[in-house]
Design a protein around this motif. Structure first.
Motif, PDB file in Angstrom:
ATOM      1  N   UNK A   1       6.223  -9.804  66.845  1.00 18.41           N
ATOM      2  CA  UNK A   1       5.961  -8.446  66.376  1.00 18.41           C
ATOM      3  C   UNK A   1       5.487  -8.521  64.927  1.00 18.41           C
ATOM      4  N   UNK A   2       4.340  -7.919  64.659  1.00 16.14           N
ATOM      5  CA  UNK A   2       3.778  -7.908  63.305  1.00 16.14           C
ATOM      6  C   UNK A   2       4.313  -6.694  62.556  1.00 16.14           C
ATOM      7  N   UNK A   3       4.592  -6.916  61.266  1.00 20.04           N
ATOM      8  CA  UNK A   3       5.036  -5.810  60.419  1.00 20.04           C
ATOM      9  C   UNK A   3       4.650  -6.099  58.979  1.00 20.04           C
ATOM     10  N   UNK A   4       4.715  -5.069  58.165  1.00 20.68           N
ATOM     11  CA  UNK A   4       4.514  -5.216  56.723  1.00 20.68           C
ATOM     12  C   UNK A   4       5.668  -4.521  56.028  1.00 20.68           C
ATOM     13  N   UNK A   5       6.162  -5.172  55.006  1.00 23.47           N
ATOM     14  CA  UNK A   5       7.301  -4.646  54.255  1.00 23.47           C
ATOM     15  C   UNK A   5       6.907  -4.562  52.786  1.00 23.47           C
ATOM     16  N   UNK A   6       7.154  -3.409  52.190  1.00 21.64           N
ATOM     17  CA  UNK A   6       6.800  -3.182  50.786  1.00 21.64           C
ATOM     18  C   UNK A   6       8.025  -2.671  50.035  1.00 21.64           C
ATOM     19  N   UNK A   7       8.125  -3.051  48.781  1.00 18.30           N
ATOM     20  CA  UNK A   7       9.135  -2.523  47.845  1.00 18.30           C
ATOM     21  C   UNK A   7      10.560  -2.681  48.350  1.00 18.30           C
ATOM     22  N   UNK A   8      10.857  -3.851  48.913  1.00 21.16           N
ATOM     23  CA  UNK A   8      12.198  -4.120  49.414  1.00 21.16           C
ATOM     24  C   UNK A   8      13.220  -3.892  48.297  1.00 21.16           C
ATOM     25  N   UNK A   9      14.281  -3.156  48.613  1.00 23.12           N
ATOM     26  CA  UNK A   9      15.330  -2.864  47.640  1.00 23.12           C
ATOM     27  C   UNK A   9      15.060  -1.630  46.794  1.00 23.12           C
ATOM     28  N   UNK A  10      13.914  -1.001  46.958  1.00 26.07           N
ATOM     29  CA  UNK A  10      13.533   0.159  46.149  1.00 26.07           C
ATOM     30  C   UNK A  10      14.333   1.410  46.512  1.00 26.07           C
ATOM     31  N   UNK A  11      14.876   1.469  47.731  1.00 19.93           N
ATOM     32  CA  UNK A  11      15.662   2.616  48.173  1.00 19.93           C
ATOM     33  C   UNK A  11      16.858   2.125  48.987  1.00 19.93           C
ATOM     34  N   UNK A  12      17.850   2.998  49.135  1.00 22.56           N
ATOM     35  CA  UNK A  12      19.071   2.616  49.852  1.00 22.56           C
ATOM     36  C   UNK A  12      18.770   2.185  51.283  1.00 22.56           C
TER      37      UNK A  12
END
Length: 191
Positions: free
Chosen positions: A18-29
């Motif tokens: 499964x392809x995904x993109x993750x941005x700004x990890x830890x930026x919100x709860x």
């Protein structure tokens, strides 16, 4: 725009990549998982929108099984697709998320909440409706009519699905579609 430069990541879920993109990890709860509309993949999110959201939110965008860069087959129902979303979220290691669904993605998001209400902290529905809601039974025929219109006019179907059929709609659609076209195949940026 940074979203144009984010490369796909891959996780194996139920034997499928499964392809995904993750941005700004830890930026919100909680991460905001975003589900896109019918006949779309991660590259159909406006990069400008994603960059604006990523300033304050941890984002996860996914290609569902059989869509875009993900393996597998497209699920037969919204409920089956929702189960896949739940499995993907758990495989990524999350037990609580915020969930945004656009159009058909909103229909899937509603099923996620119905099946696993404990998973979703906040639900954001955009341009969608409930099962059996007014006009939901005609979504497919309306979409096909827009697809036909776009073929005749040699334009992207999103031009007619998401924007008014007037000069202002043409201008706004052109801005967004130009941004969408900046990202090439496999996450490469067009020159």
């Amino acid at each position: 725009m940074s979203y144009l430069r984010i490369k796909n990541e891959v996780i194996t879920v139920n034997g499928k990549k499964i392809a995904y993109r993750e941005l700004s990890k830890g930026q919100s709860k909680f991460p905001l998982v975003m589900l896109v509309h019918l006949a779309a993949n991660m590259d159909n999110w406006d990069p400008k929108l994603i960059d604006l959201l990523a300033k304050h939110q941890h984002l996860i965008l996914i290609d569902l099984p059989g869509v875009g860069a993900s393996e597998g087959r497209i699920e037969r129902s919204l409920e089956e697709t929702a189960i896949s979303v739940i499995d993907i979220v758990h495989a990524l290691g999350y037990t609580k998320i915020n969930l945004l669904g656009l159009s058909m993605g909103g229909m899937i998001a509603q099923e996620v909440v119905r099946i696993a209400p404990e998973l979703v902290n906040r639900l954001i529905l955009v341009g969608t409706g409930p099962r059996g809601g007014k006009g939901i039974d005609s979504v497919t025929s309306v979409t096909f009519a827009h697809m036909f219109h776009s073929l005749i006019k040699h334009k992207d179907m999103k031009r007619y699905i998401f924007y008014r059929d007037d000069a202002q709609g043409e201008q706004e659609a052109a801005k967004v579609l130009n941004r969408l076209n900046c990202r090439g195949v496999s996450g490469q940026i067009s020159q």
